[in-house]
Design an enzyme around this catalytic site. Structure first.
Site, mmCIF file in Angstrom:
data_model
loop_
_atom_site.group_PDB
_atom_site.id
_atom_site.type_symbol
_atom_site.label_atom_id
_atom_site.label_comp_id
_atom_site.label_asym_id
_atom_site.label_seq_id
_atom_site.Cartn_x
_atom_site.Cartn_y
_atom_site.Cartn_z
ATOM 1 N N HIS A 1 64.480 129.425 127.024
ATOM 2 C CA HIS A 1 65.440 129.420 127.807
ATOM 3 C C HIS A 1 65.580 128.478 128.829
ATOM 4 C CE1 HIS A 1 68.289 131.096 131.038
ATOM 5 N NE2 HIS A 1 68.568 131.937 130.213
ATOM 6 N N ASP B 1 57.107 134.112 130.016
ATOM 7 C CA ASP B 1 58.615 134.389 130.463
ATOM 8 C C ASP B 1 58.904 135.912 129.771
ATOM 9 O OD1 ASP B 1 61.198 134.845 130.477
ATOM 10 O OD2 ASP B 1 61.828 132.915 129.779
ATOM 11 N N GLN C 1 63.117 138.973 128.382
ATOM 12 C CA GLN C 1 63.856 139.874 127.422
ATOM 13 C C GLN C 1 62.716 140.946 126.857
ATOM 14 O OE1 GLN C 1 66.852 139.890 126.884
ATOM 15 N NE2 GLN C 1 67.394 138.045 127.720
ATOM 16 N N LYS D 1 67.824 142.802 134.153
ATOM 17 C CA LYS D 1 67.644 143.081 132.528
ATOM 18 C C LYS D 1 66.941 144.217 132.127
ATOM 19 C CE LYS D 1 67.866 137.919 131.696
ATOM 20 N NZ LYS D 1 69.294 137.676 131.314
ATOM 21 N N CYS E 1 72.129 129.585 127.086
ATOM 22 C CA CYS E 1 71.089 128.882 127.976
ATOM 23 C C CYS E 1 69.988 128.413 127.263
ATOM 24 C CB CYS E 1 70.710 129.700 129.255
ATOM 25 S SG CYS E 1 72.238 129.939 130.231
#
Ligand SMILES: Cc1ncc(COP(=O)(O)O)c(C=O)c1O
Length: 423
Positions: free
Chosen positions: A140, A217, A220, A243, A381
């Site tokens: 991302h 990261d 998600q 999220k 993104c």
């Protein structure tokens, strides 16, 4: 003597069905009860942001109704209550990620700020001219741009490990790119554009063999799968509350104590200090060293409630349910003529990106919206991912814990409508 009839042991499937009752769960999310353009809302944009259960809204409201007050500084009752709830949220996140200590959890605005914090503190301290930062081709923008900015400032180089046509990281190439100049590797756990789950444990093993720290990261992954930072072995892990069924504007950075202790503060101000004179400031201990100023108290408490909600449902149960919905969607959508699924990794979760021959993704999104179906269209993104696949954009259905097979059927009917109108 009375005999008690033995009830047969329920099968796993029965247990799972009983525990994970989607219809019941949906009643916790008032926003899902509406119609859009006269059709029941089918919300499939969960990778962008998730909806919030009543428990989260009530936690935020209760804070403002009963406890609103600044934290850490007051001796009065409201301040003590607010501080307690704020710190309880930190402990909830520590347990959720299985961090060794709650001081390893730093509250930030979200994944973007968490990554910027590491780039601007650890990165500025450790990356110099001629050094390298390694990322992957599926990142991302928030796991690209902060490193680009750092590399530009320091005269360092951003290296990118490639992915294959299925959207899987080429691990051999990744390992080769870990060189003597590499000062940090930064990888996503779960790609927002492709749904690929990266083998983080293996990535960490490869990097640590060369003494290179790894930032993950987890924007998600954290809402979709069991995350155990100690088992993964990663050095930093970034998450976004919004999220994970929590409020916007709050997230967390996990960092190993040893690294966080050695890093300079990110911002200066109140709360991050132990003492201040005009000559010298002594910084506060962890985690407060990284939390300057009055934080987002209400939403931190809301995030704590979201974590509790996820744990009550069971992270493994959520994972299993979403896996079923994604597998079903992949079969049903994949069978439609003219559809190409972008991102077909063996290990996937949550995300179904697709294109339809001859139809712009933006038009797919518009017609689906007229059917009450919310999907995202665009580059998500992740423009380099689109370039890798030679497309400008995709339509993306992304699933959450409250989505059902029936909603996938609605999506399939919607796609047929798109083809009928524009194909
Ligand atoms: C994989 C990934 N990383 C980072 C981010 C940025 O998260 P936020 O905007 O919450 O900081 C996102 C958001 O879509 C994402 O999907």
């Amino acid at each position: 003597m009375s005999t008690v009839a033995k009830t047969p042991r329920p099968t796993d499937a029965v247990v799972s069905a009983r525990v994970f009752d989607v219809e019941k769960i949906r009643r916790d999310f008032p926003i899902l009860q509406q119609t859009v353009h006269g059709k029941p809302l089918v919300y499939l944009d969960n990778a962008a942001t998730t909806q919030k259960p009543l428990a989260v809204m009530e936690a935020v409201e209760n804070y403002y109704r009963r406890d609103n007050s600044n934290i850490h500084r007051g001796v009065h009752t409201l301040s003590e209550r607010a501080t307690e709830h704020y710190e309880m949220a930190r402990t909830s996140i520590q347990r959720f990620l299985n961090a060794a200590d709650s001081k390893e959890i730093i509250f930030v605005r979200g994944t973007t700020e968490a990554i910027n914090l590491v780039a601007q503190t650890y990165g500025r301290q450790n990356v110099g001219s001629g050094d390298e930062v390694l990322i992957t081709a599926m990142e991302h923008h928030s796991n690209i741009v902060p490193w680009q900015m750092l590399c530009e400032e320091k005269g360092a180089k951003l290296r990118v490990a490639p992915i294959n046509d299925q959207g899987e990281l080429l691990l051999g190439d990744f390992e080769k790119l870990l060189g003597p100049k590499t000062k940090l590797a930064a990888v996503s756990h779960l790609s927002n554009a492709l749904g690929t789950i990266n083998p983080v444990r293996e990535i960490v093993r490869m990097a640590h063999a060369k003494n290179i720290p790894v930032l993950v990261d987890g924007a998600q992954a954290a809402p979709r799968m069991k995350v155990d930072v100690q088992e993964l072995g990663c050095d930093f892990y970034a998450i976004s509350g919004h999220k994970m069924y929590g409020p916007t504007g709050i997230g967390a950075l996990y960092g190993k104590t040893k690294l966080l202790e050695a890093m300079p503060p990110y911002q200066g101000g109140g709360d991050m200090i132990a003492s201040v004179t005009f000559e010298k400031t002594v910084y506060n201990r962890l985690p407060y060293k990284f939390e300057a100023g009055t934080p987002n108290i209400a939403d931190t408490i809301g995030l704590g409630a979201a974590i509790e909600y996820l744990q009550q449902l069971g992270v493994e149960e959520i994972e299993r349910h979403e896996h079923d919905v994604l597998a079903y969607a992949t079969r049903q959508v994949g069978a439609i003529r003219g559809i190409t699924i972008v991102g077909t990794a063996k290990e996937k979760a949550g995300v179904l990106s697709f294109t339809i021959d001859g139809i712009h993704p933006h038009d797919i999104g518009t017609i689906l919206d007229s059917e009450g179906i919310a999907v995202r269209t665009g580059h998500h993104c992740a423009q380099p991912v689109m370039q890798r696949f030679g497309i400008p954009a995709t339509a993306r259905a992304s699933f959450g814990l409250y989505n059902s097979r029936e909603e996938v059927d609605a999506l399939v009917a919607g796609i047929h409508k798109v083809i009928e109108v524009l194909g």
